[in-house]
Design a protein around this motif. Structure first.
Motif, short mmCIF file in Angstrom:
data_model
loop_
_atom_site.label_atom_id
_atom_site.label_comp_id
_atom_site.label_asym_id
_atom_site.label_seq_id
_atom_site.Cartn_x
_atom_site.Cartn_y
_atom_site.Cartn_z
N ARG A 240 -19.64 -39.38 1.56
CA ARG A 240 -19.05 -40.72 1.62
C ARG A 240 -19.70 -41.54 2.75
N ARG A 241 -21.02 -41.48 2.79
CA ARG A 241 -21.75 -42.05 3.92
C ARG A 241 -21.59 -43.56 4.05
N ARG A 242 -21.24 -44.26 2.99
CA ARG A 242 -21.03 -45.71 3.10
C ARG A 242 -19.70 -46.04 3.78
N GLU A 243 -18.77 -45.09 3.78
CA GLU A 243 -17.44 -45.33 4.33
C GLU A 243 -17.19 -44.60 5.64
N TRP A 244 -17.86 -43.47 5.84
CA TRP A 244 -17.58 -42.56 6.95
C TRP A 244 -18.31 -42.99 8.21
N CYS A 245 -17.68 -42.82 9.35
CA CYS A 245 -18.35 -43.02 10.63
C CYS A 245 -17.72 -42.10 11.68
N LEU A 246 -18.49 -41.78 12.69
CA LEU A 246 -17.99 -41.00 13.81
C LEU A 246 -17.84 -41.93 15.00
N VAL A 247 -16.67 -41.96 15.61
CA VAL A 247 -16.44 -42.74 16.82
C VAL A 247 -16.42 -41.77 17.99
N LEU A 261 -21.40 -43.66 15.28
CA LEU A 261 -22.55 -43.06 14.63
C LEU A 261 -22.32 -43.10 13.12
N ARG A 262 -23.32 -43.55 12.40
CA ARG A 262 -23.25 -43.60 10.94
C ARG A 262 -24.18 -42.55 10.34
N PRO A 263 -23.83 -42.00 9.20
CA PRO A 263 -24.72 -41.03 8.54
C PRO A 263 -26.05 -41.67 8.18
N PRO A 264 -27.13 -40.86 8.19
CA PRO A 264 -27.14 -39.42 8.48
C PRO A 264 -27.07 -39.16 9.98
N LEU A 265 -26.22 -38.21 10.38
CA LEU A 265 -26.01 -37.96 11.80
C LEU A 265 -27.23 -37.40 12.49
N ASP A 266 -28.07 -36.67 11.73
CA ASP A 266 -29.24 -36.09 12.38
C ASP A 266 -30.28 -37.14 12.76
N ALA A 267 -30.03 -38.39 12.42
CA ALA A 267 -30.88 -39.47 12.91
C ALA A 267 -30.52 -39.85 14.35
N HIS A 268 -29.33 -39.40 14.80
CA HIS A 268 -28.84 -39.75 16.13
C HIS A 268 -28.73 -38.55 17.06
N VAL A 269 -28.38 -37.39 16.52
CA VAL A 269 -28.12 -36.21 17.35
C VAL A 269 -28.86 -35.01 16.78
N SER A 270 -29.07 -34.02 17.64
CA SER A 270 -29.64 -32.74 17.20
C SER A 270 -28.49 -31.83 16.79
N LEU A 271 -28.50 -31.37 15.55
CA LEU A 271 -27.44 -30.51 15.04
C LEU A 271 -27.89 -29.06 15.14
N MET A 272 -27.11 -28.27 15.87
CA MET A 272 -27.47 -26.88 16.12
C MET A 272 -26.33 -25.97 15.68
N PRO A 273 -26.58 -24.99 14.78
CA PRO A 273 -25.51 -24.07 14.39
C PRO A 273 -25.09 -23.22 15.59
N THR A 274 -23.78 -23.11 15.81
CA THR A 274 -23.29 -22.37 16.97
C THR A 274 -22.50 -21.13 16.59
N SER A 275 -22.21 -20.93 15.30
CA SER A 275 -21.51 -19.72 14.88
C SER A 275 -21.92 -19.39 13.45
N PHE A 276 -21.70 -18.14 13.06
CA PHE A 276 -22.06 -17.68 11.74
C PHE A 276 -20.90 -16.88 11.15
N GLN A 277 -20.74 -16.96 9.85
CA GLN A 277 -19.73 -16.15 9.17
C GLN A 277 -20.32 -14.81 8.83
N ALA A 278 -19.65 -13.74 9.22
CA ALA A 278 -20.12 -12.39 8.96
C ALA A 278 -19.29 -11.78 7.83
N SER A 279 -19.96 -11.27 6.80
CA SER A 279 -19.25 -10.62 5.68
C SER A 279 -19.94 -9.29 5.38
N PHE A 280 -19.21 -8.39 4.73
CA PHE A 280 -19.72 -7.08 4.42
C PHE A 280 -20.39 -7.10 3.05
N PRO A 281 -21.53 -6.49 2.91
CA PRO A 281 -22.22 -6.48 1.60
C PRO A 281 -21.42 -5.72 0.57
#
Length: 282
Positions: A240-247, A261-281
């Motif tokens: 919903r990038r036409r409607e959504w914004c981050l204040v 900040l308006r989407p796409p956010l990676d045009a303004h900030v560096s997005l870094m994954p900080t956690s991962f979901q661990a599941s059993f095979p």
């Protein structure tokens, strides 16, 4: 008078003195910087100028930690790592300082809060400002990563809720000022009324009636303090990038300011994954 590197005892003494002044400053109580300086000269054997500059260094450390600092002590950088450790020791032994209820009550007690206007100063994001990144940015980012300032703000539910409430008031005031009382009455605090999970906190409107979906991120720190954003929030921002914004609401405890900040956010900030979901095979 002593010279050379500051000892841990000297750092601990000046950090404690700084926080005593900061508590008075945030609560609107009068205090004398000169008197504090004279007492420190006698206690730690450092000259007036060195103490003044070290107070500025402490402001810089607090800036990196995303915390408020004494306005009269402009942050001065290139400080020793031992000073960061001293600030961390003080905070560890005074956990109430970072407790949401304590800091918000201090902020509300200050005279400037009583006269707070419902509309906010909203400026350009750091990525769109004319000024280049400050020289101290790398040092500030190192401190923020070391102490995980973004995670601390994300867990501070009282701070987050107060920030969202502030933006709700701002949106309603702005629409009323634009002559759209009908839209102002329909602004919804979604996260408060429906709970988290929508991918935004507030459902508002542009003055022409277009939907405006707002995700609020609040900090007591400066405009470049890092923040967390969820996978769901990123997905809704993309869908919903036409409607959504981050204040981004910053300097909240003392003089709240914001940018969008308006989407796409990676045009303004560096997005870094900080956690991962661990599941059993299987």
């Amino acid at each position: 008078m002593a010279s050379g590197d500051w000892t841990d005892q000297q750092n601990d003494a000046i950090v404690a003195d700084y926080f005593a002044m900061l508590a008075d400053d945030e609560a609107g109580r009068p205090y004398s910087k000169a008197e504090h300086n004279r007492r420190l000269q006698a206690a730690i054997g450092r000259p007036r100028g060195a103490i003044e500059y070290k107070h500025q260094n402490i402001s810089a450390v607090l800036k990196g930690l995303g915390e408020d600092w004494i306005p009269g002590y402009k942050p001065a950088f290139n400080f020793q790592g031992s000073l960061v450790d001293a600030v961390a020791r003080w905070l560890a032994t005074h956990p109430a300082w970072l407790a949401p209820d304590t800091r918000l009550s201090l902020a509300k007690g200050a005279p400037s809060r009583v006269r707070e206007a419902p509309t906010l100063w909203i400026g350009p994001p750091p990525t769109l400002g004319n000024a280049p990144p400050p020289d101290e940015l790398e040092q500030m980012q190192h401190i923020a990563r070391r102490f995980d300032v973004a995670e601390r703000d994300a867990r501070n539910r009282a701070l987050g809720r107060a920030g969202e409430e502030r933006i709700v008031r701002h949106e309603r005031s702005s629409l009323t000022a634009a002559g759209r009382n009908d839209l102002a009455d329909r602004v919804r605090w979604v996260s408060e009324q429906d709970g988290d999970g929508a991918g935004y906190d507030i459902a508002s409107f542009e003055p022409d009636g277009r939907p405006r979906l707002i995700e609020v991120k609040t900090t007591n720190g400066w405009e470049r303090t890092p923040f967390h954003i969820s996978r769901n929030e990123l997905a809704v921002a993309d869908e919903r990038r036409r409607e959504w914004c981050l204040v981004r609401l910053w300097n909240f405890a003392r003089d709240p300011r914001a940018f969008e900040l308006r989407p796409p956010l990676d045009a303004h900030v560096s997005l870094m994954p900080t956690s991962f979901q661990a599941s059993f095979p299987s």
